[in-house]
Design a protein around this motif. Structure first.
Motif, PDB file in Angstrom:
ATOM      1  N   MET A   1       0.834  -1.171   0.000  1.00  0.00           N
ATOM      2  CA  MET A   1       0.000   0.000   0.000  1.00  0.00           C
ATOM      3  C   MET A   1       0.879   1.233   0.000  1.00  0.00           C
ATOM      4  N   ILE A   2       0.405   2.264  -0.663  1.00  0.00           N
ATOM      5  CA  ILE A   2       1.110   3.549  -0.642  1.00  0.00           C
ATOM      6  C   ILE A   2       0.108   4.647  -0.301  1.00  0.00           C
ATOM      7  N   PHE A   3       0.611   5.704   0.265  1.00  0.00           N
ATOM      8  CA  PHE A   3      -0.195   6.883   0.556  1.00  0.00           C
ATOM      9  C   PHE A   3       0.290   7.975  -0.368  1.00  0.00           C
ATOM     10  N   ALA A  53      -5.187   6.075   0.282  1.00  0.00           N
ATOM     11  CA  ALA A  53      -4.429   4.845   0.504  1.00  0.00           C
ATOM     12  C   ALA A  53      -4.665   3.997  -0.738  1.00  0.00           C
ATOM     13  N   ASP A  54      -3.611   3.771  -1.471  1.00  0.00           N
ATOM     14  CA  ASP A  54      -3.666   3.025  -2.731  1.00  0.00           C
ATOM     15  C   ASP A  54      -3.185   1.607  -2.455  1.00  0.00           C
ATOM     16  N   VAL A  59      -8.328   2.708  -4.624  1.00  0.00           N
ATOM     17  CA  VAL A  59      -8.465   3.635  -3.504  1.00  0.00           C
ATOM     18  C   VAL A  59      -9.157   2.885  -2.373  1.00  0.00           C
ATOM     19  N   ALA A  60      -8.375   2.529  -1.358  1.00  0.00           N
ATOM     20  CA  ALA A  60      -8.882   1.749  -0.238  1.00  0.00           C
ATOM     21  C   ALA A  60      -9.209   2.608   0.975  1.00  0.00           C
ATOM     22  N   GLY A  92     -10.602  -3.316   9.463  1.00  0.00           N
ATOM     23  CA  GLY A  92     -10.172  -4.333  10.401  1.00  0.00           C
ATOM     24  C   GLY A  92      -8.858  -5.003  10.043  1.00  0.00           C
ATOM     25  N   GLN A  93      -8.149  -4.461   9.050  1.00  0.00           N
ATOM     26  CA  GLN A  93      -6.890  -5.060   8.620  1.00  0.00           C
ATOM     27  C   GLN A  93      -5.676  -4.163   8.882  1.00  0.00           C
ATOM     28  N   GLY A  94      -5.881  -3.085   9.638  1.00  0.00           N
ATOM     29  CA  GLY A  94      -4.761  -2.215   9.981  1.00  0.00           C
ATOM     30  C   GLY A  94      -4.547  -1.043   9.041  1.00  0.00           C
ATOM     31  N   LEU A  95      -5.389  -0.902   8.023  1.00  0.00           N
ATOM     32  CA  LEU A  95      -5.205   0.199   7.081  1.00  0.00           C
ATOM     33  C   LEU A  95      -5.446   1.549   7.745  1.00  0.00           C
ATOM     34  N   GLY A  96      -6.496   1.658   8.553  1.00  0.00           N
ATOM     35  CA  GLY A  96      -6.764   2.920   9.247  1.00  0.00           C
ATOM     36  C   GLY A  96      -5.620   3.314  10.159  1.00  0.00           C
ATOM     37  N   ARG A  97      -5.072   2.347  10.859  1.00  0.00           N
ATOM     38  CA  ARG A  97      -3.932   2.605  11.747  1.00  0.00           C
ATOM     39  C   ARG A  97      -2.722   3.080  10.936  1.00  0.00           C
TER      40      ARG A  97
END
Length: 146
Positions: A1-3, A53-54, A59-60, A92-97
């Motif tokens: 993932m990249i921002f 978040a790509d 776009v996730a 629930g997979q840590g992307l928000g964190r």
């Protein structure tokens, strides 16, 4: 993932993310001139960034990060985080964190002394999430619709 900074052609996906919950569904609509104008304003503002978040070209997630200059606290700069959303398949997979970690580090690199955000009181899960990252409900937020 990249921002990375959002592209204008991703606007419909970003608005869909903003609308993908009980509260957003009542406030957000399909992309129109207002969203396009707002996107252009953010893109033109050197203190604001609309980040996505790509994940594998999709776009996730998204959020807006704005640096606010201030006179108080000895002229301290602050970062404001707005519109944090993670698409349902990635929750629930840590992307928000990871998104918030990236935002906090970007704020630190930009010389900010604190990061602030607000969350609707009806978003209890979001508030618990932000608290788990170390955010504290230190102030009472007030809004006045115009």
């Amino acid at each position: 993932m990249i921002f990375r900074d959002a592209r204008r052609d991703e606007l419909a996906r970003i608005v869909a993310l903003l609308a993908d919950d009980e509260l957003g569904a009542g406030r957000e609509t399909g992309v129109d001139d207002a969203y396009q104008s707002a996107f252009d304003d953010i893109a033109a503002d050197p203190r604001s960034r609309l980040i996505v978040a790509d994940v594998d070209g999709q776009v996730a997630g998204t959020f807006q990060l704005t640096v606010l200059p201030g006179l108080s606290r000895h002229g301290m700069r602050r970062a404001q985080i707005e519109g944090v959303r993670v698409a349902a398949p990635w929750r629930g997979q840590g992307l928000g964190r990871a998104m918030l970690g990236w935002a906090i580090e970007a704020a630190r690199q930009d010389g900010c002394g604190l990061v602030q955000l607000t969350s609707d009181k009806r978003r209890a899960d979001a508030i618990r999430f932000y608290e788990s990252l170390g955010f504290e409900a230190s102030h009472e937020g007030l809004k006045l619709p115009l």
